[in-house]
Design a protein around this motif. Structure first.
Motif, short mmCIF file in Angstrom:
data_model
loop_
_atom_site.label_atom_id
_atom_site.label_comp_id
_atom_site.label_asym_id
_atom_site.label_seq_id
_atom_site.Cartn_x
_atom_site.Cartn_y
_atom_site.Cartn_z
N CYS A 63 66.62 33.43 -25.52
CA CYS A 63 67.29 33.65 -26.80
C CYS A 63 66.24 33.54 -27.90
O CYS A 63 65.28 32.78 -27.82
N ARG A 64 66.46 34.34 -28.90
CA ARG A 64 65.52 34.38 -30.03
C ARG A 64 66.17 33.71 -31.22
O ARG A 64 67.29 34.06 -31.61
N ILE A 65 65.46 32.76 -31.80
CA ILE A 65 65.93 32.07 -32.99
C ILE A 65 64.86 32.33 -34.06
O ILE A 65 63.78 31.76 -34.00
N GLY A 66 65.19 33.24 -34.97
CA GLY A 66 64.19 33.67 -35.94
C GLY A 66 63.09 34.43 -35.22
O GLY A 66 63.35 35.40 -34.54
N ILE A 67 61.86 33.94 -35.33
CA ILE A 67 60.75 34.58 -34.62
C ILE A 67 60.39 33.83 -33.34
O ILE A 67 59.50 34.24 -32.61
N ARG A 68 61.10 32.77 -33.06
CA ARG A 68 60.79 31.91 -31.91
C ARG A 68 61.70 32.22 -30.71
O ARG A 68 62.91 32.34 -30.84
N TRP A 69 61.11 32.37 -29.54
CA TRP A 69 61.84 32.57 -28.30
C TRP A 69 62.02 31.24 -27.59
O TRP A 69 61.11 30.41 -27.57
N LEU A 70 63.17 31.06 -26.95
CA LEU A 70 63.43 29.92 -26.08
C LEU A 70 63.98 30.46 -24.77
O LEU A 70 64.84 31.34 -24.76
N ILE A 71 63.47 29.93 -23.67
CA ILE A 71 63.87 30.37 -22.35
C ILE A 71 64.45 29.17 -21.60
O ILE A 71 63.74 28.19 -21.37
N PRO A 72 65.72 29.21 -21.23
CA PRO A 72 66.26 28.11 -20.45
C PRO A 72 65.70 28.16 -19.03
O PRO A 72 65.31 29.22 -18.54
N LYS A 73 65.65 27.02 -18.38
CA LYS A 73 65.14 26.98 -17.01
C LYS A 73 65.90 27.97 -16.12
O LYS A 73 65.32 28.60 -15.26
N LEU A 74 67.19 28.10 -16.37
CA LEU A 74 67.99 29.02 -15.58
C LEU A 74 67.52 30.47 -15.75
O LEU A 74 67.48 31.24 -14.80
N GLY A 75 67.14 30.84 -16.97
CA GLY A 75 66.61 32.19 -17.22
C GLY A 75 65.31 32.42 -16.46
O GLY A 75 65.08 33.51 -15.92
N LEU A 76 64.46 31.40 -16.42
CA LEU A 76 63.20 31.52 -15.67
C LEU A 76 63.48 31.65 -14.17
O LEU A 76 62.89 32.49 -13.49
N LEU A 77 64.39 30.82 -13.66
CA LEU A 77 64.73 30.90 -12.23
C LEU A 77 65.32 32.26 -11.87
O LEU A 77 64.99 32.82 -10.83
N ASN A 78 66.17 32.78 -12.73
CA ASN A 78 66.73 34.12 -12.49
C ASN A 78 65.62 35.16 -12.41
O ASN A 78 65.65 36.07 -11.58
N TYR A 79 64.63 35.05 -13.27
CA TYR A 79 63.52 35.99 -13.26
C TYR A 79 62.69 35.84 -11.98
O TYR A 79 62.33 36.82 -11.34
N LEU A 80 62.41 34.60 -11.59
CA LEU A 80 61.58 34.37 -10.41
C LEU A 80 62.24 34.86 -9.13
O LEU A 80 61.55 35.28 -8.20
N TYR A 81 63.56 34.80 -9.08
CA TYR A 81 64.29 35.25 -7.89
C TYR A 81 64.89 36.65 -8.04
O TYR A 81 65.68 37.08 -7.22
N LYS A 82 64.52 37.35 -9.10
CA LYS A 82 65.12 38.65 -9.40
C LYS A 82 64.99 39.64 -8.25
O LYS A 82 65.97 40.27 -7.85
N ASP A 83 63.82 39.78 -7.68
CA ASP A 83 63.62 40.75 -6.59
C ASP A 83 64.46 40.42 -5.38
O ASP A 83 65.03 41.29 -4.74
N ARG A 84 64.57 39.15 -5.05
CA ARG A 84 65.37 38.75 -3.89
C ARG A 84 66.83 39.08 -4.12
O ARG A 84 67.52 39.55 -3.24
N ARG A 85 67.34 38.82 -5.33
CA ARG A 85 68.75 39.10 -5.63
C ARG A 85 69.03 40.59 -5.57
O ARG A 85 70.07 41.03 -5.11
#
Length: 103
Positions: A63-85
């Motif tokens: 999520c973007r708040i102003g110019i700053r991005w924040l990534i929840p751990k769940l978003g990172l895990l989804n990305y890391l396992y994206k190919d497998r899913r």
């Protein structure tokens, strides 16, 4: 033990489900739940700029708040396992971010 982020509880079961092999969660313990691109870059061995590119393309959840991005751990895990899913036929949003934090 229930982990909290601010006044909200983090759904540990959903995080564990997003990391079925248990490869990443123990390594992510030292990081805050809402990570900056630089936190994610340090974890993945890339640069903050590369992480921001993934976020801008929509390849990683955050999520973007102003110019700053924040990534929840769940978003990172989804990305890391994206190919497998994708190979199993699951949708990328199988573990939705908004359900990771329970009010």
């Amino acid at each position: 033990m229930k982990e909290t982020y601010g006044e909200m509880e983090i759904d540990e079961a959903r995080l564990a489900a997003a990391d079925p092999d248990g490869l990443y969660l123990f390594m992510l313990e030292q990081y805050p739940y809402m990570m900056t691109p630089d936190n994610v870059a340090a974890f993945t061995g890339t640069t903050g700029q590369e992480i921001r590119k993934l976020l801008n393309k929509g390849e990683m959840q955050g999520c973007r708040i102003g110019i700053r991005w924040l990534i929840p751990k769940l978003g990172l895990l989804n990305y890391l396992y994206k190919d497998r899913r994708e190979k199993k036929g699951d949708t990328y949003a199988a573990t939705e971010m908004r359900q990771a934090i329970q009010p």
